[in-house]
Design a protein around this motif. Sequence first.
Motif, PDB file in Angstrom:
ATOM      1  N   LYS A   8      -6.338  -3.529 -14.305  1.00 26.62           N
ATOM      2  CA  LYS A   8      -6.038  -2.263 -14.274  1.00 26.62           C
ATOM      3  C   LYS A   8      -4.426  -1.852 -15.267  1.00 26.62           C
ATOM      4  N   ALA A   9      -4.610  -0.797 -15.606  1.00 21.45           N
ATOM      5  CA  ALA A   9      -3.330  -0.436 -16.150  1.00 21.45           C
ATOM      6  C   ALA A   9      -2.060  -0.441 -15.293  1.00 21.45           C
ATOM      7  N   LYS A  10      -2.136  -0.223 -14.070  1.00 29.64           N
ATOM      8  CA  LYS A  10      -0.836  -0.332 -13.077  1.00 29.64           C
ATOM      9  C   LYS A  10      -1.715  -1.264 -11.979  1.00 29.64           C
ATOM     10  N   VAL A  11      -1.331  -2.443 -11.747  1.00 25.98           N
ATOM     11  CA  VAL A  11      -1.556  -3.349 -10.722  1.00 25.98           C
ATOM     12  C   VAL A  11      -0.821  -3.007  -9.493  1.00 25.98           C
ATOM     13  N   ILE A  12      -1.138  -3.033  -8.190  1.00 23.99           N
ATOM     14  CA  ILE A  12      -0.675  -2.966  -6.989  1.00 23.99           C
ATOM     15  C   ILE A  12      -0.128  -4.130  -6.756  1.00 23.99           C
ATOM     16  N   PRO A  13       1.119  -4.466  -6.467  1.00 23.62           N
ATOM     17  CA  PRO A  13       1.715  -5.881  -6.157  1.00 23.62           C
ATOM     18  C   PRO A  13       0.886  -6.439  -4.822  1.00 23.62           C
ATOM     19  N   ARG A  14       0.881  -7.733  -4.932  1.00 23.77           N
ATOM     20  CA  ARG A  14       0.640  -8.366  -3.805  1.00 23.77           C
ATOM     21  C   ARG A  14       1.616  -8.309  -2.680  1.00 23.77           C
ATOM     22  N   GLY A  15       1.402  -8.519  -1.366  1.00 22.53           N
ATOM     23  CA  GLY A  15       2.349  -8.561  -0.389  1.00 22.53           C
ATOM     24  C   GLY A  15       1.954  -7.885   0.821  1.00 22.53           C
ATOM     25  N   ILE A  16       2.901  -7.666   1.955  1.00 21.22           N
ATOM     26  CA  ILE A  16       2.738  -6.981   2.999  1.00 21.22           C
ATOM     27  C   ILE A  16       3.213  -5.501   2.904  1.00 21.22           C
ATOM     28  N   TYR A  17       2.329  -4.589   3.248  1.00 24.55           N
ATOM     29  CA  TYR A  17       2.500  -3.150   3.144  1.00 24.55           C
ATOM     30  C   TYR A  17       2.511  -2.481   4.587  1.00 24.55           C
ATOM     31  N   VAL A  18       3.090  -1.617   5.030  1.00 29.88           N
ATOM     32  CA  VAL A  18       3.220  -0.839   6.341  1.00 29.88           C
ATOM     33  C   VAL A  18       2.934   0.595   6.386  1.00 29.88           C
ATOM     34  N   PRO A  19       2.007   0.835   7.232  1.00 28.60           N
ATOM     35  CA  PRO A  19       1.852   2.355   7.267  1.00 28.60           C
ATOM     36  C   PRO A  19       2.992   3.038   8.056  1.00 28.60           C
ATOM     37  N   VAL A  20       4.016   3.474   7.370  1.00 27.85           N
ATOM     38  CA  VAL A  20       4.963   3.748   8.368  1.00 27.85           C
ATOM     39  C   VAL A  20       4.657   4.966   9.213  1.00 27.85           C
ATOM     40  N   VAL A  21       5.342   4.850  10.577  1.00 27.94           N
ATOM     41  CA  VAL A  21       4.827   5.871  11.511  1.00 27.94           C
ATOM     42  C   VAL A  21       5.902   7.108  11.361  1.00 27.94           C
ATOM     43  N   SER A  22       5.391   8.308  11.650  1.00 31.23           N
ATOM     44  CA  SER A  22       6.132   9.497  11.432  1.00 31.23           C
ATOM     45  C   SER A  22       6.945   9.859  12.502  1.00 31.23           C
ATOM     46  N   LEU A  23       8.166  10.239  12.447  1.00 28.90           N
ATOM     47  CA  LEU A  23       9.069  10.672  13.242  1.00 28.90           C
ATOM     48  C   LEU A  23       9.379  11.986  13.600  1.00 28.90           C
ATOM     49  N   TYR A  24       9.409  12.548  14.814  1.00 30.08           N
ATOM     50  CA  TYR A  24       9.524  13.834  14.976  1.00 30.08           C
ATOM     51  C   TYR A  24      10.842  14.338  15.705  1.00 30.08           C
TER      52      TYR A  24
END
Length: 323
Positions: A8-24
């Motif tokens: 792929k032209a832009k490769v997503i890095p390996r590793g740990i990703y987090v779906p960041v919670v939204s704060l209100y």
Amino acid sequence: MTSTIANKAKVIPRGIYVPVVSLYKPTKRQEVDYDASYKLFCHLIRGGLEWAGTNAEAVLLSAEERKELVKIARKAAVDLGRPNFPIVAGISGQSTNESIRLAEDALSAGADFGLLLPPNYWAKAVTKDALLGFYRDVADETTLPIVIYSFPAMCNGVDMNSDTLSELAQHPNIVGVKLTCGNAGKVTRLTQEYKHEQFAVYAGSSDWLLPCLIGSGSGCVTGIANVFPKSVSRLYALWNDGKIKEAQELQGLVAQAEKACKEGIAPTKYAVGHFAGSAAGIADPKTFWPRKPYLPVDGVKAAWVEKVMQHLVQIEQSLPDAV
């Protein structure tokens, strides 16, 4: 590897990703608290994570709120000396047109990749041909590289088998998949066909990070990393360093704690506030309440969350910041 497609032209890095919670903000309308969000983003970067920018509660956010959170995430990365920090934004819409628009919004706000659920409102209409067309059309119409998000439990049962995912992997702008279906067989089938640079495969939670890595997967996207970012990053590092027994031991502890996140958004957000709020510089527990109509946990559930996650506190506090 059996596929001969180009990297792929832009490769997503390996590793740990987090779906960041939204704060209100603790107001009647619960406006997004961008100041608190900036603090949380900084805390997570220091914890050694990559991250999925705003997808955790994207369904509760307006298009403008999504864009602003991506901008805030990028600012946090730049301010911490990580201007090229990879940001993955949620771009899921029920129509092809909406998803393209959200992808363009995310790209303009500074996102590097877009995480895209399948359409699912009328599940019986979501045939294989509809799925293939949906993802290909979105990927054709934006330069934002697309990561497929497979989460049948939250998508009215709409699932994608490994053959469907393999067909989509051949698109030059579809770079990977997040498997919250928990199907380890998909990992091994897809990684047998494609190397990481062709199509990256991630576990959708950290309680099966090691099985995913053993199957040649590329990491995971996990909600518990909002709570204990250093611990999950440490688990990934132990595997990469060949410290398999230590990794196995920590994997079990992470999996036990992640039980709380499996209970839904309210327990997850309570855990973030309770265990990580002060470290991130966010004092008001109401900042971590879900957006209405969803309700915060009651006292019984809160006590249970604390009990099942408490064993990771000492580990988290013993680990150094990454930045």
